[in-house]
Design a protein around this motif. Structure first.
Motif, PDB file in Angstrom:
ATOM      1  N   ASP A 197       2.584 -51.536 -37.291  1.00 12.73           N
ATOM      2  CA  ASP A 197       2.279 -52.965 -37.156  1.00 12.73           C
ATOM      3  C   ASP A 197       0.776 -53.232 -37.279  1.00 12.73           C
ATOM      4  O   ASP A 197       0.351 -54.188 -37.931  1.00 12.73           O
ATOM      5  CB  ASP A 197       2.776 -53.486 -35.797  1.00 12.73           C
ATOM      6  CG  ASP A 197       4.283 -53.598 -35.735  1.00 12.73           C
ATOM      7  OD1 ASP A 197       4.920 -53.600 -36.802  1.00 12.73           O
ATOM      8  OD2 ASP A 197       4.828 -53.679 -34.619  1.00 12.73           O
ATOM      9  N   ALA A 198      -0.019 -52.365 -36.642  1.00  8.15           N
ATOM     10  CA  ALA A 198      -1.474 -52.536 -36.694  1.00  8.15           C
ATOM     11  C   ALA A 198      -1.985 -52.390 -38.130  1.00  8.15           C
ATOM     12  O   ALA A 198      -2.868 -53.139 -38.573  1.00  8.15           O
ATOM     13  CB  ALA A 198      -2.155 -51.527 -35.774  1.00  8.15           C
ATOM     14  N   CYS A 199      -1.434 -51.415 -38.864  1.00  9.52           N
ATOM     15  CA  CYS A 199      -1.832 -51.230 -40.266  1.00  9.52           C
ATOM     16  C   CYS A 199      -1.436 -52.447 -41.105  1.00  9.52           C
ATOM     17  O   CYS A 199      -2.195 -52.904 -41.973  1.00  9.52           O
ATOM     18  CB  CYS A 199      -1.192 -49.966 -40.824  1.00  9.52           C
ATOM     19  SG  CYS A 199      -1.884 -48.420 -40.195  1.00  9.52           S
ATOM     20  N   LEU A 231      -5.267 -45.826 -32.689  1.00 10.94           N
ATOM     21  CA  LEU A 231      -4.513 -47.062 -32.509  1.00 10.94           C
ATOM     22  C   LEU A 231      -5.439 -48.217 -32.139  1.00 10.94           C
ATOM     23  O   LEU A 231      -5.299 -49.338 -32.652  1.00 10.94           O
ATOM     24  CB  LEU A 231      -3.450 -46.858 -31.429  1.00 10.94           C
ATOM     25  CG  LEU A 231      -2.458 -48.011 -31.207  1.00 10.94           C
ATOM     26  CD1 LEU A 231      -1.752 -48.369 -32.505  1.00 10.94           C
ATOM     27  CD2 LEU A 231      -1.447 -47.630 -30.133  1.00 10.94           C
ATOM     28  N   THR A 232      -6.408 -47.952 -31.276  1.00 10.63           N
ATOM     29  CA  THR A 232      -7.370 -48.980 -30.883  1.00 10.63           C
ATOM     30  C   THR A 232      -8.201 -49.436 -32.080  1.00 10.63           C
ATOM     31  O   THR A 232      -8.428 -50.639 -32.279  1.00 10.63           O
ATOM     32  CB  THR A 232      -8.295 -48.444 -29.778  1.00 10.63           C
ATOM     33  OG1 THR A 232      -7.517 -48.093 -28.632  1.00 10.63           O
ATOM     34  CG2 THR A 232      -9.316 -49.486 -29.368  1.00 10.63           C
ATOM     35  N   GLN A 268      -1.029 -55.581 -40.095  1.00 12.73           N
ATOM     36  CA  GLN A 268      -1.829 -56.753 -39.754  1.00 12.73           C
ATOM     37  C   GLN A 268      -3.237 -56.683 -40.336  1.00 12.73           C
ATOM     38  O   GLN A 268      -3.821 -57.711 -40.697  1.00 12.73           O
ATOM     39  CB  GLN A 268      -1.892 -56.900 -38.233  1.00 12.73           C
ATOM     40  CG  GLN A 268      -0.562 -57.262 -37.603  1.00 12.73           C
ATOM     41  CD  GLN A 268      -0.562 -57.107 -36.092  1.00 12.73           C
ATOM     42  OE1 GLN A 268      -1.594 -56.830 -35.493  1.00 12.73           O
ATOM     43  NE2 GLN A 268       0.596 -57.287 -35.485  1.00 12.73           N
ATOM     44  N   ARG A 269      -3.795 -55.469 -40.431  1.00 10.51           N
ATOM     45  CA  ARG A 269      -5.162 -55.329 -40.933  1.00 10.51           C
ATOM     46  C   ARG A 269      -5.233 -54.977 -42.420  1.00 10.51           C
ATOM     47  O   ARG A 269      -6.324 -54.833 -42.977  1.00 10.51           O
ATOM     48  CB  ARG A 269      -5.894 -54.253 -40.124  1.00 10.51           C
ATOM     49  CG  ARG A 269      -6.167 -54.647 -38.684  1.00 10.51           C
ATOM     50  CD  ARG A 269      -7.291 -55.659 -38.611  1.00 10.51           C
ATOM     51  NE  ARG A 269      -7.592 -56.043 -37.230  1.00 10.51           N
ATOM     52  CZ  ARG A 269      -8.591 -56.843 -36.889  1.00 10.51           C
ATOM     53  NH1 ARG A 269      -9.389 -57.333 -37.821  1.00 10.51           N
ATOM     54  NH2 ARG A 269      -8.797 -57.165 -35.621  1.00 10.51           N
ATOM     55  N   SER A 328       4.233 -49.412 -33.404  1.00  8.73           N
ATOM     56  CA  SER A 328       3.012 -50.119 -33.004  1.00  8.73           C
ATOM     57  C   SER A 328       1.875 -49.817 -33.977  1.00  8.73           C
ATOM     58  O   SER A 328       1.096 -50.706 -34.346  1.00  8.73           O
ATOM     59  CB  SER A 328       2.604 -49.709 -31.584  1.00  8.73           C
ATOM     60  OG  SER A 328       3.565 -50.095 -30.647  1.00  8.73           O
ATOM     61  N   LEU A 329       1.770 -48.552 -34.391  1.00  8.13           N
ATOM     62  CA  LEU A 329       0.720 -48.180 -35.332  1.00  8.13           C
ATOM     63  C   LEU A 329       0.971 -48.787 -36.709  1.00  8.13           C
ATOM     64  O   LEU A 329       0.039 -49.265 -37.364  1.00  8.13           O
ATOM     65  CB  LEU A 329       0.630 -46.657 -35.404  1.00  8.13           C
ATOM     66  CG  LEU A 329      -0.591 -46.118 -36.154  1.00  8.13           C
ATOM     67  CD1 LEU A 329      -1.130 -44.878 -35.472  1.00  8.13           C
ATOM     68  CD2 LEU A 329      -0.208 -45.774 -37.589  1.00  8.13           C
ATOM     69  N   LEU A 377      -7.384 -49.247 -35.271  1.00  4.83           N
ATOM     70  CA  LEU A 377      -6.549 -49.985 -36.223  1.00  4.83           C
ATOM     71  C   LEU A 377      -6.368 -51.430 -35.774  1.00  4.83           C
ATOM     72  O   LEU A 377      -6.420 -52.366 -36.586  1.00  4.83           O
ATOM     73  CB  LEU A 377      -5.181 -49.302 -36.359  1.00  4.83           C
ATOM     74  CG  LEU A 377      -5.151 -47.947 -37.078  1.00  4.83           C
ATOM     75  CD1 LEU A 377      -3.778 -47.312 -36.950  1.00  4.83           C
ATOM     76  CD2 LEU A 377      -5.524 -48.104 -38.554  1.00  4.83           C
ATOM     77  N   ARG A 378      -6.142 -51.619 -34.494  1.00  8.73           N
ATOM     78  CA  ARG A 378      -5.917 -52.973 -33.987  1.00  8.73           C
ATOM     79  C   ARG A 378      -7.182 -53.819 -34.033  1.00  8.73           C
ATOM     80  O   ARG A 378      -7.120 -55.021 -34.289  1.00  8.73           O
ATOM     81  CB  ARG A 378      -5.389 -52.903 -32.551  1.00  8.73           C
ATOM     82  CG  ARG A 378      -3.940 -52.412 -32.461  1.00  8.73           C
ATOM     83  CD  ARG A 378      -3.552 -52.138 -31.026  1.00  8.73           C
ATOM     84  NE  ARG A 378      -2.113 -51.856 -30.894  1.00  8.73           N
ATOM     85  CZ  ARG A 378      -1.540 -51.372 -29.789  1.00  8.73           C
ATOM     86  NH1 ARG A 378      -2.299 -51.113 -28.714  1.00  8.73           N
ATOM     87  NH2 ARG A 378      -0.242 -51.149 -29.757  1.00  8.73           N
ATOM     88  N   SER A 379      -8.329 -53.193 -33.770  1.00  6.28           N
ATOM     89  CA  SER A 379      -9.589 -53.947 -33.700  1.00  6.28           C
ATOM     90  C   SER A 379     -10.246 -54.141 -35.059  1.00  6.28           C
ATOM     91  O   SER A 379     -11.138 -54.979 -35.209  1.00  6.28           O
ATOM     92  CB  SER A 379     -10.563 -53.232 -32.764  1.00  6.28           C
ATOM     93  OG  SER A 379     -10.967 -51.980 -33.311  1.00  6.28           O
TER      94      SER A 379
END
Length: 529
Positions: free
Chosen positions: A111-113, A76-77, A115-116, A108-109, A79-81
């Motif tokens: 969403d991270a995918c 998760l970290t 956004q990136r 949350s995961l 994916l977000r970074s």
């Protein structure tokens, strides 16, 4: 929308797997090796993919899981970074439930995918798998729905499990392993031996009672430290069921077991029903005294003026079970290395800074590129950062009137469930489906009320360390709290009955030490003794 690789596309996409397997009571889910093999087969149709480092976890993805999934948090970290990879990199899963069975965490995961610009491939869907783009509204809906369905199934299973435990409790049928200090009585039912009662063992039961009395101090005696009791038991030849002597940590785990007072817990929460056929070893009063003592921040076990580090003595050596202390390694021509070392015999050594980052976190971390604050949350800070944590920990025992009202409602629902169970079987399929749905709804309401009742009468031991009521952020409190109180919280959380006791394995290669995450072994209460 399914993303297919066209014949004109020559460049391979980067892909990284998240592999998770659940284990429990002799049963092992689809193995990580099999998941990887299926993922490779799916690549033959949807690839080509260039495989990067995989994320691997062992443990449940349910909200009821007690063990932290370290690689899920790392995934998760990343994916977000953006550390996961370039946009278009594929996250490969065997099935969506491998990812998360909590809708909020799974979203949350996703969403991270989104956004990136990462894709998500689910190997088990269809004959060859399916690739989703979270930026597409239909694909996002399918992913979120899959995680929500997995959460629903996990909660339904929990409710059914609790129903079975409650039924066994009412009938006096013990379940699970026989705890140290008890023996079981059996009767032959339908040609098979069935446990019908659990009573104190004449030999080991008095030892458990002795432990409580010595730790609490009864009859005018002063409380004794568990280290001294462990040494005394070792000299007397007292061993557990595994034939090993008891360490102070295993004695603490024994003190925390509600079953010693005839109490029951489900998913770490005390339930209002006790075992009818279960004779307690100690009284509820003595048990509660021990719990208050273990949660007391003034105990020598946790505090002292000489304490400078949060995790000393809370981390354990996986070779001998002894506490870890901070030691500095000095070698000519190299910088000093600070780490945790096995205190009794020096069996293991592990770098302190990296270990603290994994288990605690780093609130002062900054982004190396921008220099902006970028706090990192380890296991402890991630637990304390949950928005509901303060209000839950500050839950005070309710009045008798409130408790009686919930108990009355609970009894009413149990009676309603019994009527549904005892009613004649409906004649039509539709009626049978409706009755099953009604029973499941009542079971879920019962489970929620039982958890609510247990929190009304059983405050969390961590409440002893909470900041003033005006503060609502435990992370802010952690920044300013003295090391003694932070160490007390760490000792409570990294205990076998909460997040798990952390034991440090020896490094397999002294020249090239393994990553810290691979050397930490998490031990639950049922493994500690």
């Amino acid at each position: 929308m399914t993303l297919q690789q066209t014949s004109g596309e020559a460049a391979a996409r980067a892909a990284r797997e998240y592999l998770r397997v659940s284990k429990g009571k002799g049963k092992t889910a689809r193995s990580i090796t099999d998941q990887h093999a299926d993922n490779l087969a799916s690549e033959a149709v949807h690839g080509p993919w260039t495989w990067g480092e995989a994320y691997t976890d062992t443990g449940s993805a349910s909200k009821y899981a007690k063990k932290t999934r370290e690689d899920f948090e790392r995934l998760l970290t990343d994916l977000r970074s953006g550390a996961f990879g370039e946009p278009g990199t594929v996250l490969v899963l065997w099935e969506i439930s491998r990812l998360a069975r909590e809708t909020g965490r799974g979203v949350s995961l996703i969403d991270a995918c989104e956004q990136r610009g990462y894709l998500i491939h689910v190997t088990s869907e269809g004959e060859t798998g399916r690739t989703y783009d979270p930026r597409n509204y239909a694909d996002r809906h399918s992913l979120v729905t899959g995680i929500a369905d997995a959460e629903k199934e996990a909660r339904r299973l929990s409710a059914r499990t609790l129903r079975g435990l409650n039924s066994a409790a009412r009938e006096g049928r013990p379940q699970g392993q026989v705890p140290f200090g008890y023996v079981r009585e059996y009767e032959v039912v339908d040609g098979r031996p069935r446990p019908v009662a659990q009573v104190p063992d004449p030999e080991t039961g008095p030892l458990v009672k002795e432990l409580y009395e010595r730790v609490v101090g009864v009859g005018g005696d002063l409380p004794e430290p568990m280290y001294a009791i462990a040494k005394d038991w070792e000299a007397r030849g007292v061993v557990g069921k595994n034939g090993k002597t008891f360490s102070p940590q295993s004695l603490r785990a024994m003190l925390l077991r509600p079953c010693n007072a005839g109490l029951r817990e489900h998913n770490g929460v005390l339930t209002p029903e006790t075992w009818e056929g279960w004779t307690p070893i100690v009284s509820r009063e003595l048990f509660d005294q021990a719990q208050r003592l273990l949660a007391d921040p003034t105990r020598r076990t946790y505090t002292g003026e000489s304490i400078k580090h949060v995790l000393t003595m809370t981390l354990k050596c996986d070779v001998c079970g002894g506490g870890m202390v901070v030691m500095t390694r000095r070698k000519k021509g190299t910088a000093d290395a600070v780490g945790y070392q096995c205190g009794p015999k020096g069996h293991v050594w592990i770098p302190k800074e990296e270990t603290d980052r994994v288990l605690i976190g780093d609130l002062d971390a900054t982004d190396p590129e921008t220099g902006e604050p970028a706090p990192e949350l380890g296991v402890i800070l991630a637990y304390l950062s949950a928005p509901h944590r303060v209000s839950a920990l500050r839950q005070q025992p309710s009045s008798d009137a409130d408790t009686n009202a919930v108990t009355a409602e609970l009894n009413h629902l149990r009676a309603e469930l019994k009527e549904l169970e005892d009613a004649p079987s409906p004649k039509t399929a539709r009626a049978r489906i409706q009755r099953t749905a009604d029973m499941e709804e009542v079971e879920n309401e019962i489970a929620l009320l039982e958890v609510r009742l247990s929190t009304m009468v059983t405050p969390d031991p961590l409440a002893e360390f909470l900041p003033d009521r005006g503060e609502t952020d435990l992370i802010t409190w952690w920044r300013t709290a003295d090391v003694q109180r932070r160490r007390a919280v760490a000792a409570l959380l990294l205990a076998p009955d909460v997040l798990g006791q952390v034991r440090v394995r020896p490094s397999p290669n002294k020249r090239n030490a393994a990553p810290v995450t691979e050397r930490l072994r998490w031990v639950r209460a049922d493994e500690a003794a």
